[in-house]
Motif scaffolding. Structure first.
Motif, PDB file in Angstrom:
ATOM      1  N   PHE A  85      73.553 -52.431  73.569  1.00  0.00           N
ATOM      2  CA  PHE A  85      72.445 -52.549  74.518  1.00  0.00           C
ATOM      3  C   PHE A  85      71.446 -53.538  73.937  1.00  0.00           C
ATOM      4  O   PHE A  85      71.049 -53.422  72.778  1.00  0.00           O
ATOM      5  CB  PHE A  85      71.773 -51.194  74.745  1.00  0.00           C
ATOM      6  N   GLY A  86      71.034 -54.523  74.744  1.00  0.00           N
ATOM      7  CA  GLY A  86      70.061 -55.510  74.300  1.00  0.00           C
ATOM      8  C   GLY A  86      68.807 -55.465  75.148  1.00  0.00           C
ATOM      9  O   GLY A  86      68.858 -55.151  76.348  1.00  0.00           O
TER      10      GLY A  86
ATOM     11  N   PHE B 299      70.478 -55.727  78.835  1.00  0.00           N
ATOM     12  CA  PHE B 299      71.901 -55.894  79.137  1.00  0.00           C
ATOM     13  C   PHE B 299      72.716 -54.870  78.370  1.00  0.00           C
ATOM     14  O   PHE B 299      72.335 -54.418  77.291  1.00  0.00           O
ATOM     15  CB  PHE B 299      72.380 -57.313  78.806  1.00  0.00           C
ATOM     16  N   ILE B 300      73.805 -54.477  78.981  1.00  0.00           N
ATOM     17  CA  ILE B 300      74.805 -53.633  78.325  1.00  0.00           C
ATOM     18  C   ILE B 300      76.076 -54.463  78.205  1.00  0.00           C
ATOM     19  O   ILE B 300      76.583 -54.966  79.208  1.00  0.00           O
ATOM     20  CB  ILE B 300      75.109 -52.363  79.138  1.00  0.00           C
TER      21      ILE B 300
ATOM     22  N   CYS C 246      75.653 -46.380  83.640  1.00  0.00           N
ATOM     23  CA  CYS C 246      74.888 -46.910  82.506  1.00  0.00           C
ATOM     24  C   CYS C 246      74.331 -45.784  81.638  1.00  0.00           C
ATOM     25  O   CYS C 246      74.418 -45.827  80.404  1.00  0.00           O
ATOM     26  CB  CYS C 246      73.744 -47.792  83.009  1.00  0.00           C
ATOM     27  N   LYS C 247      73.763 -44.790  82.284  1.00  0.00           N
ATOM     28  CA  LYS C 247      73.171 -43.683  81.533  1.00  0.00           C
ATOM     29  C   LYS C 247      74.245 -42.888  80.788  1.00  0.00           C
ATOM     30  O   LYS C 247      74.022 -42.426  79.659  1.00  0.00           O
ATOM     31  CB  LYS C 247      72.382 -42.785  82.474  1.00  0.00           C
ATOM     32  N   ASN C 248      75.390 -42.744  81.392  1.00  0.00           N
ATOM     33  CA  ASN C 248      76.462 -41.979  80.768  1.00  0.00           C
ATOM     34  C   ASN C 248      77.067 -42.709  79.572  1.00  0.00           C
ATOM     35  O   ASN C 248      77.263 -42.122  78.499  1.00  0.00           O
ATOM     36  CB  ASN C 248      77.555 -41.676  81.798  1.00  0.00           C
ATOM     37  N   ILE C 249      77.328 -43.998  79.744  1.00  0.00           N
ATOM     38  CA  ILE C 249      77.978 -44.748  78.658  1.00  0.00           C
ATOM     39  C   ILE C 249      77.044 -44.921  77.468  1.00  0.00           C
ATOM     40  O   ILE C 249      77.479 -45.072  76.330  1.00  0.00           O
ATOM     41  CB  ILE C 249      78.488 -46.120  79.181  1.00  0.00           C
TER      42      ILE C 249
ATOM     43  N   VAL D  68      66.105 -46.868  74.979  1.00  0.00           N
ATOM     44  CA  VAL D  68      67.114 -47.397  75.903  1.00  0.00           C
ATOM     45  C   VAL D  68      67.027 -46.670  77.244  1.00  0.00           C
ATOM     46  O   VAL D  68      67.048 -47.293  78.313  1.00  0.00           O
ATOM     47  CB  VAL D  68      68.527 -47.257  75.300  1.00  0.00           C
ATOM     48  N   HIS D  69      66.898 -45.373  77.190  1.00  0.00           N
ATOM     49  CA  HIS D  69      66.839 -44.582  78.422  1.00  0.00           C
ATOM     50  C   HIS D  69      65.517 -44.767  79.155  1.00  0.00           C
ATOM     51  O   HIS D  69      65.466 -44.697  80.388  1.00  0.00           O
ATOM     52  CB  HIS D  69      67.116 -43.116  78.097  1.00  0.00           C
TER      53      HIS D  69
END
Length: 644
Positions: free
Chosen positions: A199-200, A212-213, A234-237, A245-246
């Motif tokens: 994650f950036g 970005f993921i 996105c939240k799951n991965i 991040v969240h």
């Protein structure tokens, strides 16, 4: 002579502006209507930004750009793996740059809703471009700037041989007003060290953050999702990633978030056929890891137009353009592929071998070529190493981007048994020496520790520093500074674990890991430092050994004026340019968590009286606070945030 540019993105618009300046007749045909919103934002080096700034001439239009100070790579447990100063990198929103470029062109030169279909030819020369809306544009030169899926390229050379999609990238932009330092001036990346997932986070303008993921679709994947499905994916991965991040994902509008299937292709043998030439992603598509695409588009446009105006024929111009760009592009493609391998197999790379995912476009020497290597031989209880801090901190701010500094613990005090260094033979001698040093260096220094709770050796804090380095080079530097403040200013015995632990907590280190490494790996690393100290015949601290390539190494010993260090760097690298210091009084406290009065005065180029007045004002504004002791004051920043 008329030039038809197919594609109204950054490459096409830049070429159009430059051709206008050379009095060419220009028309730009863009397949979409309005300003495209895909792409969100990108990183651009100063080389590209300089081209953008040169385009406007006397025009007063301004381009919003957010400067980046550092790149920080972290594991998902927040351990920092890499931290580098960034030299002139910026984040720019794509919509802002497109608007900026559009304003530099007459409105009638850009034709929207013009999707390219095919060329009309006469005698192997393209004479017109035909568009799906039925319009036809005749011209003398045709520039294909229609992106990675270029239809112009397909007609010239056939379908591209793309590499397989091994990494996908999800890109969004969030408005996160609550995010503070270090995130607001830093390219932050979190990397799962067991699989291809990262994650950036990059600050853009107006308190917005591009995120970005990057993920290996073999881990998990999603096809044509709704906004709600994409948000859940996105939240799951990223379930195990840090809270920040969240927070970013919570502030994101997933209806404008998209998935990018990353791929590239080998360098083409030519970027043209007859009077049709390619620029930007149409000519060479790169993987996203290098952040080079936008700057490449700008340099392509500038290079091509320069050769068109200076060459005797189009064939000569196009050949020179390819010759000047192909080798650079090939190097970037290889770097991108190396970074992809590093990303997909993170467990096979050591922390030291991790490559920073940014490249500069300078035609002159690369940053690596211009860096000077520095071995800094020091010790946590060396009073002269403390006294020289103002000089070293200024050196870090002005020349840090030209230096690779390696800290070597020299082992100043193995024990007091049979110890003799000049006049110092026992702890009470050290107490007297420190009181003298306090007056000489004008730095807070309390020698009473040698009378009240004398240290038996400097080996324990030195080993602790080597343990800190195993977690993070940046946090290890902060840890060393905390140890120095404890022993010199607050007369705390830094051989005791409770004081080492206090310094480690303030520096953001993992305490359990630090203790484990102190008992194991750090001992061997400290022994290596001692052997290196013996190898170079270092017997006094500080000693700094400067070297570059095959040039003879230069040594600076003891307390020396700033000009001596500057002269040494420039003698090894004459092209080194120092960064200008920010005149804002609070600026030093953005870079350093604490400063002495001497350090602040030195960094702000002010007298002791002027410095005191500025410090008092910063206290009144609640930007800093005083931490007083018998020997002096530490000024503690409230606006500095550790890279945790």
């Amino acid at each position: 002579m008329k030039v038809v540019i197919i594609g109204g993105g950054i490459a096409g618009l830049t070429a159009g502006i430059l051709l206008n300046q050379q009095n060419f007749e220009v028309v730009i045909c863009e397949r979409t209507a309005g300003i495209p919103n895909r792409g969100h934002a990108f990183l651009m080096h100063e080389d590209g930004l300089n081209i953008v700034n040169e385009l406007k001439g006397t025009n007063t239009v301004q381009l919003p750009a957010s400067s980046l100070a550092t790149y920080s790579l972290n594991s998902i447990d927040h351990t920092e793996l890499k931290n580098e100063q960034l030299d002139a990198w910026y984040c720019i929103k794509r919509v802002d740059l497109i608007k900026y470029l559009r304003e530099l062109l007459p409105a009638h030169q850009v034709k929207e809703s013009s999707a390219f279909s095919h060329f009309l030819y006469e005698d192997d020369q393209a004479i017109a471009a035909v568009f799906t809306n039925g319009e036809v544009e005749y011209g003398d030169i045709f520039i294909g700037a229609d992106g990675g899926n270029s239809k112009v390229r397909n007609q010239l050379f056939g379908p591209a041989n793309y590499t397989p999609v091994e990494v996908k990238e999800i890109v969004g932009i969030s408005n996160c007003k609550d995010l503070k330092e270090p995130y607001i001036h830093q390219f932050t990346k979190f990397q799962d060290r067991t699989k291809g997932l990262s994650f950036g986070l990059i600050p853009a303008a107006d308190q917005e953050f591009v995120w970005f993921i990057q993920y290996d679709p073999l881990i998990a994947d999603i096809t044509e999702p709704s906004a709600e499905e994409l948000a859940a994916f996105c939240k799951n991965i990223l379930n195990d990633f840090p809270q920040v991040v969240h927070e970013v994902l919570e502030h994101n509008n997933f209806s404008s978030t998209y998935i990018w299937h990353t791929r590239d292709f080998d360098v083409l043998p030519a970027f043209h056929r007859s009077n049709v030439v390619l620029i930007g992603d149409a000519a060479h598509l790169a993987l996203p890891f290098t952040s080079a695409g936008t700057t490449n588009a700008l340099i392509d446009a500038q290079t091509l137009v320069s050769y068109i105006t200076k060459s005797n024929s189009l064939e000569e111009a196009f050949n020179k353009y390819h010759q000047s760009r192909a080798e650079i592009i090939a190097q970037q493609l290889q770097l991108g592929r190396d970074l992809k391998k590093q990303f997909l197999h993170p467990h096979s790379h050591t922390q030291q071998s991790l490559i920073t995912p940014l490249i500069e476009q300078k035609k002159a020497k690369s940053q690596k070529d211009t860096k000077v290597d520095v071995l800094y031989f020091t010790d946590p209880i060396c009073s002269t190493c403390w006294g020289i801090q103002p000089v070293l901190r200024k050196l870090e701010l002005e020349y840090g981007h030209h230096l690779n500094v390696q800290y070597i613990m020299g082992g100043l005090l193995p024990s007091w048994e049979n110890y003799s260094s000049g006049k110092i033979k026992q702890p009470c001698d050290a107490a007297h020496h420190w009181e003298e040093a306090c007056l000489i260096y004008d730095m807070p220094l309390d020698g009473d520790i040698w009378l009240e709770d004398p240290l038996t050796s400097s080996y324990t804090p030195s080993i602790a520093f080597k343990a800190a380095q195993l977690q993070s080079i940046t946090k290890a530097k902060l840890f060393l500074r905390e140890l120095q403040e404890l022993v010199f200013v607050k007369k705390k015995n830094i051989t005791h674990w409770n004081n080492l632990e206090q310094a480690a907590v303030k520096s953001g280190l993992n305490i359990e890991q630090l203790l484990e490494d102190i008992k194991s790996l750090a001992h061997d690393n400290f022994k290596e430092d001692l052997l290196l100290t013996q190898k170079y015949g270092v017997y006094s601290f500080p000693t700094l050994l400067f070297s570059k390539g095959s040039k003879p190494a230069l040594i600076v010993k003891g307390y020396q004026p700033y000009e001596k260090f500057e002269e040494t760097i420039l003698s090894l690298e004459p092209s080194a340019q120092k960064k200008l210091m920010n005149n804002d009084a609070k600026a030093p406290f953005l870079h350093f968590p604490t400063l002495t009065a001497k350090e602040f005065a030195f960094l702000s180029n002010s007298s002791k009286e002027e410095a005191q007045a500025m410090l008092d004002e910063l206290v009144s504004k609640e930007l800093i606070q005083k931490d007083e002791s018998k020997s002096g004051v530490l000024w503690v920043s409230k606006i500095y945030k550790n890279n945790q």
